[in-house]
Design a protein around this motif. Structure first.
Motif, PDB file in Angstrom:
ATOM      1  N   UNK A  90      -7.445  10.018  -1.306  1.00 32.25           N
ATOM      2  CA  UNK A  90      -6.335  10.236  -2.227  1.00 32.25           C
ATOM      3  C   UNK A  90      -6.754   9.976  -3.658  1.00 32.25           C
ATOM      4  N   UNK A  91      -7.652   9.020  -3.852  1.00 28.07           N
ATOM      5  CA  UNK A  91      -8.119   8.738  -5.204  1.00 28.07           C
ATOM      6  C   UNK A  91      -9.153   9.737  -5.659  1.00 28.07           C
ATOM      7  N   UNK A  92      -9.887  10.354  -4.712  1.00 29.08           N
ATOM      8  CA  UNK A  92     -10.911  11.326  -5.071  1.00 29.08           C
ATOM      9  C   UNK A  92     -11.991  10.724  -5.944  1.00 29.08           C
ATOM     10  N   UNK A 119     -12.932   1.245 -23.038  1.00 32.40           N
ATOM     11  CA  UNK A 119     -12.060   1.901 -22.071  1.00 32.40           C
ATOM     12  C   UNK A 119     -10.618   1.755 -22.560  1.00 32.40           C
ATOM     13  N   UNK A 120      -9.882   2.845 -22.521  1.00 28.05           N
ATOM     14  CA  UNK A 120      -8.507   2.855 -23.033  1.00 28.05           C
ATOM     15  C   UNK A 120      -7.544   3.070 -21.878  1.00 28.05           C
ATOM     16  N   UNK A 121      -6.684   2.087 -21.627  1.00 30.19           N
ATOM     17  CA  UNK A 121      -5.705   2.237 -20.558  1.00 30.19           C
ATOM     18  C   UNK A 121      -4.435   1.480 -20.895  1.00 30.19           C
ATOM     19  N   UNK A 122      -3.338   1.931 -20.310  1.00 26.35           N
ATOM     20  CA  UNK A 122      -2.051   1.245 -20.402  1.00 26.35           C
ATOM     21  C   UNK A 122      -1.258   1.647 -19.171  1.00 26.35           C
ATOM     22  N   UNK A 123      -0.877   0.661 -18.361  1.00 27.49           N
ATOM     23  CA  UNK A 123      -0.185   0.959 -17.113  1.00 27.49           C
ATOM     24  C   UNK A 123       0.748  -0.188 -16.754  1.00 27.49           C
ATOM     25  N   UNK A 161      -6.654  -2.737  -9.005  1.00 26.67           N
ATOM     26  CA  UNK A 161      -6.245  -1.333  -9.119  1.00 26.67           C
ATOM     27  C   UNK A 161      -6.215  -0.749  -7.709  1.00 26.67           C
ATOM     28  N   UNK A 162      -5.009  -0.575  -7.186  1.00 24.04           N
ATOM     29  CA  UNK A 162      -4.862  -0.044  -5.838  1.00 24.04           C
ATOM     30  C   UNK A 162      -4.850   1.477  -5.902  1.00 24.04           C
ATOM     31  N   UNK A 163      -5.798   2.100  -5.215  1.00 27.85           N
ATOM     32  CA  UNK A 163      -6.002   3.542  -5.363  1.00 27.85           C
ATOM     33  C   UNK A 163      -5.291   4.373  -4.303  1.00 27.85           C
ATOM     34  N   UNK A 164      -4.601   3.729  -3.352  1.00 27.69           N
ATOM     35  CA  UNK A 164      -4.033   4.505  -2.261  1.00 27.69           C
ATOM     36  C   UNK A 164      -2.628   4.110  -1.840  1.00 27.69           C
ATOM     37  N   UNK A 165      -2.294   2.841  -1.862  1.00 22.26           N
ATOM     38  CA  UNK A 165      -1.116   2.338  -1.170  1.00 22.26           C
ATOM     39  C   UNK A 165       0.182   2.440  -1.967  1.00 22.26           C
ATOM     40  N   UNK A 166       1.292   2.404  -1.235  1.00 25.05           N
ATOM     41  CA  UNK A 166       2.605   2.233  -1.829  1.00 25.05           C
ATOM     42  C   UNK A 166       2.832   0.743  -2.088  1.00 25.05           C
ATOM     43  N   UNK A 167       3.890   0.428  -2.805  1.00 24.53           N
ATOM     44  CA  UNK A 167       4.151  -0.948  -3.235  1.00 24.53           C
ATOM     45  C   UNK A 167       4.191  -1.947  -2.068  1.00 24.53           C
ATOM     46  N   UNK A 200      -0.853   8.475 -10.324  1.00 29.53           N
ATOM     47  CA  UNK A 200      -1.288   8.973 -11.633  1.00 29.53           C
ATOM     48  C   UNK A 200      -2.799   8.965 -11.806  1.00 29.53           C
ATOM     49  N   UNK A 201      -3.489   8.040 -11.131  1.00 29.78           N
ATOM     50  CA  UNK A 201      -4.940   7.922 -11.311  1.00 29.78           C
ATOM     51  C   UNK A 201      -5.320   7.482 -12.719  1.00 29.78           C
ATOM     52  N   UNK A 202      -4.364   6.917 -13.453  1.00 26.09           N
ATOM     53  CA  UNK A 202      -4.605   6.609 -14.867  1.00 26.09           C
ATOM     54  C   UNK A 202      -5.742   5.620 -15.073  1.00 26.09           C
ATOM     55  N   UNK A 203      -5.771   4.583 -14.264  1.00 23.13           N
ATOM     56  CA  UNK A 203      -6.810   3.569 -14.429  1.00 23.13           C
ATOM     57  C   UNK A 203      -8.181   4.123 -14.055  1.00 23.13           C
ATOM     58  N   UNK A 204      -8.213   4.965 -13.033  1.00 29.77           N
ATOM     59  CA  UNK A 204      -9.468   5.578 -12.635  1.00 29.77           C
ATOM     60  C   UNK A 204      -9.956   6.568 -13.700  1.00 29.77           C
ATOM     61  N   UNK A 205      -9.033   7.366 -14.212  1.00 27.74           N
ATOM     62  CA  UNK A 205      -9.395   8.366 -15.208  1.00 27.74           C
ATOM     63  C   UNK A 205      -9.825   7.733 -16.526  1.00 27.74           C
ATOM     64  N   UNK A 206      -9.358   6.527 -16.796  1.00 22.54           N
ATOM     65  CA  UNK A 206      -9.765   5.837 -18.023  1.00 22.54           C
ATOM     66  C   UNK A 206     -11.262   5.584 -18.051  1.00 22.54           C
TER      67      UNK A 206
END
Length: 204
Positions: free
Chosen positions: A29-31, A63-67, A121-127, A149-155
């Motif tokens: 799912x995270x690819x 690295x630029x992130x906000x989540x 950073x959880x790449x797959x699970x629900x809360x 969103x993959x935001x943290x990974x894409x950062x």
């Protein structure tokens, strides 16, 4: 497709799968493997896991992130500037993620009250699944659910990225990638050294 071609395709697919298993738990799912195939291995050193360190004069942009974390609070690179940041990429169904949790906790606790921030950073699970893992293993640092969103990974795109799960990235006080542990943290000593050197300004 001929019988020989089919057999070759099966063997090739098996080999690729074996590489992913040896690297850690893959995350479809995270690819991650596909998205971050351009991760580098500068200054590779051997240890309990595959460790990549980046010399201070070779580090690139911050690295630029906000989540939002699971408590609804914002975690951002801007707010964390001046701190050493440890990003641990995981998901609950990954056996090495469970195995390394106690070591991450140990290093986290050692630097409690200092200028060090751990973020899961959880790449797959629900809360609910992520929360159950955190209760079981006593995780008390923030977790970002990144599966949608993959935001943290894409950062980390274009950086030394988390090519497998688990993976742990250490950012220096300027927010730049300083080190990566690819695969499970097998004991606290390596991560402790990486974090401690950055905190003390001892990194080369």
């Amino acid at each position: 497709m001929s019988v020989i071609s089919k057999r070759f395709a099966v063997l090739a697919a098996t080999a690729v799968a074996a590489v992913l298993v040896l690297s850690g738990c893959s995350s479809d799912s995270g690819g991650l493997a596909k998205q971050y195939g351009n991760g580098t291995t500068q200054n590779y050193i051997s240890g309990d896991g595959a460790v990549t360190e980046v010399a201070t004069d070779k580090r690139t942009d911050a690295v630029d992130f906000s989540a939002k974390d699971t408590d609804g609070d914002t975690v951002s690179s801007k707010a964390l500037k001046g701190k050493v940041v440890v990003l641990n990429f995981w998901y609950a169904g990954c056996p090495p993620c469970r195995a390394e949790a106690k070591y991450l906790n140990k290093v986290h606790d050692e630097y409690a009250g200092k200028d060090v921030q751990f973020i899961g950073v959880n790449v797959r699970d629900e809360r609910g699944t992520a929360a159950a893992f955190e209760r079981t293993f006593g995780i008390d640092y923030p977790t970002v659910l990144d599966q949608k969103t993959g935001e943290m990974q894409l950062a980390l795109s274009g950086q030394i990225a988390p090519n497998a799960v688990p993976a742990t990235i250490v950012l220096d006080k300027q927010g730049r990638v300083a080190a990566r542990v690819l695969g499970a943290v097998d004991g606290p000593s390596i991560l402790d050294t990486l974090v401690g050197d950055e905190l003390a300004g001892k990194a080369s």
